[in-house]
Motif scaffolding. Structure first.
Motif, PDB file in Angstrom:
ATOM      1  N   LEU A  80       3.843   7.429   5.669  1.00 51.07           N
ATOM      2  CA  LEU A  80       5.608   7.499   5.476  1.00 51.07           C
ATOM      3  C   LEU A  80       6.297   8.813   5.987  1.00 51.07           C
ATOM      4  O   LEU A  80       7.018   8.866   6.778  1.00 51.07           O
ATOM      5  CB  LEU A  80       5.876   7.369   3.966  1.00 51.07           C
ATOM      6  CG  LEU A  80       6.078   5.845   3.556  1.00 51.07           C
ATOM      7  CD1 LEU A  80       6.222   5.802   2.138  1.00 51.07           C
ATOM      8  CD2 LEU A  80       7.153   5.213   4.284  1.00 51.07           C
ATOM      9  N   VAL A  81       5.270   9.869   5.656  1.00 49.81           N
ATOM     10  CA  VAL A  81       6.002  11.406   5.967  1.00 49.81           C
ATOM     11  C   VAL A  81       5.529  11.642   7.504  1.00 49.81           C
ATOM     12  O   VAL A  81       6.020  12.689   8.068  1.00 49.81           O
ATOM     13  CB  VAL A  81       5.390  12.414   5.046  1.00 49.81           C
ATOM     14  CG1 VAL A  81       5.969  12.216   3.593  1.00 49.81           C
ATOM     15  CG2 VAL A  81       3.857  12.534   5.080  1.00 49.81           C
TER      16      VAL A  81
ATOM     17  N   ASN B 267      10.717   7.318  -4.057  1.00 51.93           N
ATOM     18  CA  ASN B 267      11.205   8.868  -4.089  1.00 51.93           C
ATOM     19  C   ASN B 267      10.936   9.193  -2.742  1.00 51.93           C
ATOM     20  O   ASN B 267      11.518  10.110  -2.218  1.00 51.93           O
ATOM     21  CB  ASN B 267      10.363   9.508  -5.084  1.00 51.93           C
ATOM     22  CG  ASN B 267      11.288   9.205  -6.467  1.00 51.93           C
ATOM     23  OD1 ASN B 267      12.233  10.084  -6.970  1.00 51.93           O
ATOM     24  ND2 ASN B 267      10.750   8.194  -7.248  1.00 51.93           N
ATOM     25  N   VAL B 268       9.646   9.173  -2.153  1.00 56.00           N
ATOM     26  CA  VAL B 268       9.165   9.904  -0.738  1.00 56.00           C
ATOM     27  C   VAL B 268      10.126   9.040  -0.126  1.00 56.00           C
ATOM     28  O   VAL B 268      10.791  10.125   0.861  1.00 56.00           O
ATOM     29  CB  VAL B 268       7.706   9.146  -0.507  1.00 56.00           C
ATOM     30  CG1 VAL B 268       7.629   9.527   0.914  1.00 56.00           C
ATOM     31  CG2 VAL B 268       6.700   9.864  -1.451  1.00 56.00           C
TER      32      VAL B 268
ATOM     33  N   ASP C 198      -2.563   5.753  -0.938  1.00 60.48           N
ATOM     34  CA  ASP C 198      -2.578   7.451  -0.805  1.00 60.48           C
ATOM     35  C   ASP C 198      -2.220   7.310   0.934  1.00 60.48           C
ATOM     36  O   ASP C 198      -1.790   8.205   1.299  1.00 60.48           O
ATOM     37  CB  ASP C 198      -3.785   7.832  -1.264  1.00 60.48           C
ATOM     38  CG  ASP C 198      -5.145   7.051  -1.242  1.00 60.48           C
ATOM     39  OD1 ASP C 198      -5.080   5.726  -1.080  1.00 60.48           O
ATOM     40  OD2 ASP C 198      -6.125   7.494  -1.027  1.00 60.48           O
ATOM     41  N   ASN C 199      -2.793   6.348   1.645  1.00 63.41           N
ATOM     42  CA  ASN C 199      -2.604   6.270   2.916  1.00 63.41           C
ATOM     43  C   ASN C 199      -1.063   6.198   3.441  1.00 63.41           C
ATOM     44  O   ASN C 199      -0.470   6.759   4.115  1.00 63.41           O
ATOM     45  CB  ASN C 199      -3.549   5.473   3.709  1.00 63.41           C
ATOM     46  CG  ASN C 199      -3.239   5.441   5.109  1.00 63.41           C
ATOM     47  OD1 ASN C 199      -3.117   6.580   5.705  1.00 63.41           O
ATOM     48  ND2 ASN C 199      -3.489   4.294   5.718  1.00 63.41           N
ATOM     49  N   THR C 200      -0.528   5.370   2.479  1.00 58.86           N
ATOM     50  CA  THR C 200       0.875   4.832   2.647  1.00 58.86           C
ATOM     51  C   THR C 200       1.720   6.244   2.731  1.00 58.86           C
ATOM     52  O   THR C 200       2.552   6.144   3.563  1.00 58.86           O
ATOM     53  CB  THR C 200       1.035   4.038   1.566  1.00 58.86           C
ATOM     54  OG1 THR C 200       0.510   2.884   1.609  1.00 58.86           O
ATOM     55  CG2 THR C 200       2.902   3.334   1.572  1.00 58.86           C
ATOM     56  N   THR C 201       1.498   7.036   1.438  1.00 59.38           N
ATOM     57  CA  THR C 201       2.767   8.162   1.647  1.00 59.38           C
ATOM     58  C   THR C 201       2.176   9.031   2.861  1.00 59.38           C
ATOM     59  O   THR C 201       3.245   9.664   3.178  1.00 59.38           O
ATOM     60  CB  THR C 201       2.124   8.876   0.367  1.00 59.38           C
ATOM     61  OG1 THR C 201       0.693   9.515   0.138  1.00 59.38           O
ATOM     62  CG2 THR C 201       2.521   8.137  -0.900  1.00 59.38           C
TER      63      THR C 201
ATOM     64  N   ASP D 228      15.819   7.050  12.554  1.00 64.32           N
ATOM     65  CA  ASP D 228      15.768   5.509  12.940  1.00 64.32           C
ATOM     66  C   ASP D 228      14.970   5.124  11.727  1.00 64.32           C
ATOM     67  O   ASP D 228      13.986   4.139  12.094  1.00 64.32           O
ATOM     68  CB  ASP D 228      15.182   5.316  14.241  1.00 64.32           C
ATOM     69  CG  ASP D 228      16.106   5.558  15.484  1.00 64.32           C
ATOM     70  OD1 ASP D 228      17.187   5.456  15.306  1.00 64.32           O
ATOM     71  OD2 ASP D 228      15.531   6.236  16.369  1.00 64.32           O
ATOM     72  N   ILE D 229      14.835   5.451  10.377  1.00 62.93           N
ATOM     73  CA  ILE D 229      14.279   4.916   9.388  1.00 62.93           C
ATOM     74  C   ILE D 229      15.059   3.687   8.970  1.00 62.93           C
ATOM     75  O   ILE D 229      16.199   3.936   8.705  1.00 62.93           O
ATOM     76  CB  ILE D 229      14.087   5.821   8.430  1.00 62.93           C
ATOM     77  CG1 ILE D 229      13.093   7.110   8.707  1.00 62.93           C
ATOM     78  CG2 ILE D 229      13.295   5.317   7.248  1.00 62.93           C
ATOM     79  CD1 ILE D 229      13.034   7.988   7.735  1.00 62.93           C
TER      80      ILE D 229
END
Length: 393
Positions: free
Chosen positions: A259-260, A281-282, A253-256, A159-160
């Protein structure tokens, strides 16, 4: 080279093979992609010569030539009213005639579909990225990708559905570097108020037109207080004019990590150039990889469509295992931009049916199918769809 050689190069580009296909009207309900909206400043060029459009085609390097060849094959079978003007760009060449021929062709046609052009780090500092030259010369300031979970593709997260808007013309990609003293290199990051306001406005307009609820600005203003601080301030200024859309911001940096961990929290994201490259890319990795996600670059007058992650796929070139999905979906975004919504919907439906119902997958997403087999399965879906529509009439 002088203007004469450049002119001769443009004339030569006209001699490339074109893809000619016949007009076909589809009644399929359009499953419109991110390019279905047309912002006031991004009206596509009118069709010419009996409803047909001419589109610049840049095959690029690596898997680009084979994937763009498959796009032409699919367009021919689907009877899409598009003619391709193919312009080859030699990434290894030190002169810039090829890329300026391509830029001239895009200015003439208004729209392009491209494979990625390799930028080798071993080239001399004076060598400019052909991809970057194209984007800055045409002022393609907004890079937009739509990362969403696709049916039939197994991934860790479900559900992304994220729209990523990346400023495309400045930041760390300004190509302003120098060695001030031996062993000390200064690389300039350019952030301007005008371009920051422009990309923020684009992101909020896109959010409103697509019915999105939240825009997140990604930055590093805690460290780069002037540069990223200006970008964040511009986003807040624009957000004030959209009270119906929630605005928040997050350090890159917190965003990456977020995201994961929990990608579903994001709706629309807007960010400067380099962060956009990383986040694109992530997010592509989250939904299945670079072979699945299309991308688009928009300016006031031109639009260029390509795969989202901009990698050449050089290691798998000519092996017939590249995933054609991203390039084909990029071509669908292009068709939506040209207001050929029925044609875009026909091809997009064939792609998703092949992927989900028939489980025809290339190795990058766990399958054993070849590029050719996947394309043939998509063509079969298109043919069957045309037969069903004719039977109804």
């Amino acid at each position: 080279m002088g203007s004469l050689s450049r002119l001769l190069g443009v004339v030569a580009s006209h001699q490339c093979v074109k893809c000619s296909v016949k007009l076909f009207s589809s009644s399929t309900i359009a499953q419109k992609g991110v390019t279905s909206y047309v912002m006031q400043h991004g009206i596509p060029p009118p069709a010419k010569y009996g409803g047909r459009h001419t589109v610049t085609l840049i095959p690029g390097d690596g898997i680009g030539p084979e994937l763009t060849l498959h796009v032409k094959e699919v367009f021919r079978q689907a009877c899409v009213p598009v003619d391709f003007e193919e312009v080859c760009v030699n990434s290894a060449s030190e002169d810039e005639d090829d890329i300026y021929n391509a830029i001239t062709a895009i200015r003439r046609n208004g729209v392009a579909l491209k494979g990625n052009i390799e930028t080798k780090h071993t080239m001399p500092p004076s060598h400019k990225s052909r991809n970057n030259l194209l984007r800055t010369s045409l002022d393609l300031y907004a890079n937009v990708i739509h990362c969403q979970s696709l049916p039939g593709v197994q991934t860790r997260h479900k559900d992304i559905d994220i729209l990523i808007v990346r400023e495309n013309t400045e930041g760390e990609y300004s190509s302003l570097e120098h060695e001030s003293v031996p062993g000390v290199v200064e690389s300039l990051k350019i952030i301007t108020k005008a371009n920051s306001l422009r990309i923020a406005e684009y992101a909020f307009q896109l959010a409103r037109e697509k019915g999105r609820k939240k825009v997140t600005a990604v930055h590093k203003a805690n460290i780069m207080k002037l540069g990223d601080g200006l970008f964040l301030h511009c986003c807040k200024e624009v957000a004030a004019g959209y009270p119906d859309i929630t605005f928040d911001n997050m350090i890159v940096d917190n965003t990456t990590m977020q995201l994961v961990s929990r990608p579903q929290q994001f709706d629309v994201m807007v960010m400067p150039n380099l962060y956009g490259n990383v986040v694109n890319n992530v997010c592509a990795g989250l939904v299945g990889g670079p072979g699945l996600v299309p991308g688009a670059n928009y300016g006031n007058n031109y639009a260029v469509f390509e795969t989202a992650t901009r990698n050449t796929g050089k290691s798998i070139a000519t092996k017939n295992i590249a995933n054609p999905t991203a390039m084909l979906l990029a071509s669908c975004m292009m068709l939506d931009h040209l207001k050929l919504h029925d044609d875009a919907a026909t091809i997009r439906k064939a792609i998703l049916t092949t992927m989900n119902e028939h489980r025809m997958h290339t190795p990058d997403i766990g399958g054993q199918g070849t590029t050719s087999e996947v394309v043939q399965a998509i063509l079969k879906q298109i043919i069957n769809g045309k037969g069903n529509r004719l039977a109804l009439h």
